[in-house]
Structures are given as C-alpha cells and as structure tokens.
Design an enzyme around this catalytic site. Sequence first.
Site, PDB file in Angstrom:
ATOM      1  N   CYS A   1      -5.232   0.822   9.549  1.00  0.00           N
ATOM      2  CA  CYS A   1      -4.168   1.790   9.818  1.00  0.00           C
ATOM      3  C   CYS A   1      -3.612   1.545  11.218  1.00  0.00           C
ATOM      4  O   CYS A   1      -4.356   1.649  12.202  1.00  0.00           O
ATOM      5  CB  CYS A   1      -4.696   3.221   9.702  1.00  0.00           C
ATOM      6  SG  CYS A   1      -3.466   4.457  10.145  1.00  0.00           S
TER       7      CYS A   1
ATOM      8  N   ASN B   1      -8.869  -1.618   3.775  1.00  0.00           N
ATOM      9  CA  ASN B   1      -9.097  -0.946   2.501  1.00  0.00           C
ATOM     10  C   ASN B   1     -10.353  -1.508   1.847  1.00  0.00           C
ATOM     11  O   ASN B   1     -10.831  -2.591   2.195  1.00  0.00           O
ATOM     12  CB  ASN B   1      -7.912  -1.218   1.575  1.00  0.00           C
ATOM     13  CG  ASN B   1      -6.621  -0.656   2.084  1.00  0.00           C
ATOM     14  OD1 ASN B   1      -6.322   0.519   1.886  1.00  0.00           O
ATOM     15  ND2 ASN B   1      -5.825  -1.481   2.744  1.00  0.00           N
TER      16      ASN B   1
ATOM     17  N   HIS C   1      -7.887   6.397  -2.676  1.00  0.00           N
ATOM     18  CA  HIS C   1      -7.537   5.283  -1.789  1.00  0.00           C
ATOM     19  C   HIS C   1      -8.478   5.364  -0.580  1.00  0.00           C
ATOM     20  O   HIS C   1      -8.252   6.144   0.332  1.00  0.00           O
ATOM     21  CB  HIS C   1      -6.074   5.459  -1.372  1.00  0.00           C
ATOM     22  CG  HIS C   1      -5.531   4.390  -0.476  1.00  0.00           C
ATOM     23  ND1 HIS C   1      -4.425   3.651  -0.831  1.00  0.00           N
ATOM     24  CD2 HIS C   1      -5.897   3.956   0.752  1.00  0.00           C
ATOM     25  CE1 HIS C   1      -4.144   2.804   0.156  1.00  0.00           C
ATOM     26  NE2 HIS C   1      -5.027   2.975   1.119  1.00  0.00           N
TER      27      HIS C   1
ATOM     28  N   HIS D   1     -10.604   3.660   2.632  1.00  0.00           N
ATOM     29  CA  HIS D   1     -10.870   2.604   3.600  1.00  0.00           C
ATOM     30  C   HIS D   1     -12.377   2.562   3.837  1.00  0.00           C
ATOM     31  O   HIS D   1     -13.090   3.520   3.569  1.00  0.00           O
ATOM     32  CB  HIS D   1     -10.098   2.857   4.890  1.00  0.00           C
ATOM     33  CG  HIS D   1      -8.633   2.580   4.759  1.00  0.00           C
ATOM     34  ND1 HIS D   1      -7.936   1.791   5.647  1.00  0.00           N
ATOM     35  CD2 HIS D   1      -7.725   2.977   3.825  1.00  0.00           C
ATOM     36  CE1 HIS D   1      -6.669   1.719   5.269  1.00  0.00           C
ATOM     37  NE2 HIS D   1      -6.512   2.433   4.180  1.00  0.00           N
TER      38      HIS D   1
ATOM     39  N   ARG E   1       1.190  -4.844   0.667  1.00  0.00           N
ATOM     40  CA  ARG E   1       1.868  -3.844   1.504  1.00  0.00           C
ATOM     41  C   ARG E   1       0.900  -3.261   2.537  1.00  0.00           C
ATOM     42  O   ARG E   1       0.941  -3.594   3.713  1.00  0.00           O
ATOM     43  CB  ARG E   1       2.460  -2.738   0.616  1.00  0.00           C
ATOM     44  CG  ARG E   1       3.488  -1.837   1.315  1.00  0.00           C
ATOM     45  CD  ARG E   1       2.887  -0.703   2.106  1.00  0.00           C
ATOM     46  NE  ARG E   1       2.095   0.214   1.298  1.00  0.00           N
ATOM     47  CZ  ARG E   1       1.415   1.224   1.813  1.00  0.00           C
ATOM     48  NH1 ARG E   1       1.392   1.433   3.127  1.00  0.00           N
ATOM     49  NH2 ARG E   1       0.686   2.009   1.035  1.00  0.00           N
ATOM     50  N   ASP E   2      -0.011  -2.436   2.114  1.00  0.00           N
ATOM     51  CA  ASP E   2      -0.941  -1.785   3.040  1.00  0.00           C
ATOM     52  C   ASP E   2      -1.870  -2.796   3.707  1.00  0.00           C
ATOM     53  O   ASP E   2      -2.263  -2.636   4.858  1.00  0.00           O
ATOM     54  CB  ASP E   2      -1.754  -0.738   2.277  1.00  0.00           C
ATOM     55  CG  ASP E   2      -2.470   0.237   3.184  1.00  0.00           C
ATOM     56  OD1 ASP E   2      -2.062   0.372   4.350  1.00  0.00           O
ATOM     57  OD2 ASP E   2      -3.440   0.870   2.737  1.00  0.00           O
TER      58      ASP E   2
END
Length: 298
Positions: A239, A248, A206, A208, A14-15
């Site tokens: 992002c 990430n 979370h 990055h 997803r991310d």
Amino acid sequence: MSGNFVKLVEVGPRDGLQNEPYTVPTSLKLDLIDRLGRTGLKVIESTSFVSDRAIPQMADAEDVIAGLKRRAGIRYPALVPNERGYDRARSVGVDEVALFTAASEAFNQHNINCTIEESLRRFAPVVHRARNDGVRVRGYVSTVLGCPYQGQVPIADVVRVAEALFEAGCEEISLGDTIGVGTPRKAAEMVRAVGASIPIAQLAVHFHDTYGQALANIMTCLDLGVRVVDSSVAGLGGCPYARGATGNVATEDVIYMLEGVGMETGIDLLEMARTGDWIAGELGRPRSRAGQAVLKRH
C-alpha cells in the site's frame, strides 16, 4: 457452480504493480496479463484510471487496455476513482469497473483527499452511468481491519460503507485488510457483521500478508461462506499510503491451500507458479513459497 468453487480475482497487474519503485513498461504489464490469462483465471484486474500524479505507475492505463489480448471467458475490470476516470475507461472499451473507498476517515483523507461521504457522492453518478451502459461495478472497502493513521477501525464503520456501496448498485463488495493487520477472529467478526445485511455470495475478501495471517484469514472467511478471494501473483503489491505494508497474499499460495482442502478454482497451479517465478524475476521480487515448492517438483 459447486459450493466448493472459489473465484479468485487476480489483482497483480493493478494492485500488485501500483507501488513498484520504478516505471514498469507497458509491454511487461501486457505480458503479465497475457500469461495470467493462460492459467485458468476468469477475472484479472488490469489497471486503474487514477490521476497520474497520485499513482504514476498507472499512467499508461489507456495503453494497457488497448493492448490487451482478450481471451474468451475472462473479465478485465479496471479501477476508476470518479467520473473522469470512468470516462477514460469507457473511451477505450472497459466494460467492468471497480470503485474504491475506505472504512477509515483518516485513510480516505490521505489516500483520495476527501471524506468517506464525499467519496460515496462521487461514486453515485458513476454507478448510475454504469447501469445505463451495462457496465458491471465492484466496490472496494479498504482498511476493514485497521488503518495506518487511525489505528482501530470500528466494525460499524465497515458495515456502513459496505452497505452504502451495495445499495448504490455495486454487485460485489471486496473487503480489504489494506495493511495486513487482521487475524482470523477479527476477520470472522467483520465478515459476519457485513454479511448480516449483504448476501455472503456478493462479498469478497482481500488480505495483505504483512503479519503472515492472510491464508488463515481467508480460510476463516471461507468457513463463513465467502467464495470470492482477491490475490496477487507472487504476492506482489503493498500500500503506497501505509508504511511497511507488504504485498497481497500470493495467488499461488491461495490455490495450493484451496486444493488442499478440496476446493476448486479452475486454475492451473503449475502455470501460475511459472508466471509468478517469471514476474518476480523481472521485478527483482521474492517468489511465493508455494510457487517455489511447486517448481522444485517439476
């Protein structure tokens, strides 16, 4: 479960994929999720039911869920932005969802076109319905250590938003350094502040890795008792609303670090390295450092 066990939440499908410059085929997404499922992961965030216009990469969310080869013992949550997204997710059998807001007003306006308070009001009926449906809800708070538009984000704002999500009924709160500007000291201050009102056991981090600080930040948060970490295979991601923000933290790098300090994840590092090498090759992305080193040994 041992106090040395760390749960990794894999966000690559997803991310990690949402900001890819070309449309990733549904079949490739499903192959990635299936390969990740062979590594020992217990949570793989599969997709998001957001507007196709906002994030075209996730336009095939229904097809991804429908095509999943579900494995026993693995959860496949999906992100939903509002009731419409929740309806879409539930129509294809999603049984765990995540909600997303920011600690920065400026970021929320650029990202989801509403204020923080408006986003929280949107979430209320979703959480209510999820409770009635027996659906687990996770809450994401982004920009906890900095915002590309606002700059510094007061810790008090992070605490306020995290508390609102927790009180609304989110079972786990993920604290996201969306643009990767955090350092260990700042990360620790933020987690201590949030942990004063929300149990540490229900917090996730979370990070990055824009400035190469993600692993150090994670280690600092583990020292404070955090035992849930979000990561992305091969460090995929970035992002779409933050210029220059890299991916990430790589799942392979996190596993290697955790094993090195005697913590358990239940994940096969070699299998994860192979998966990272494969998806990086498919997307034309760099490999993770730990992943490359592990593969050279085998």
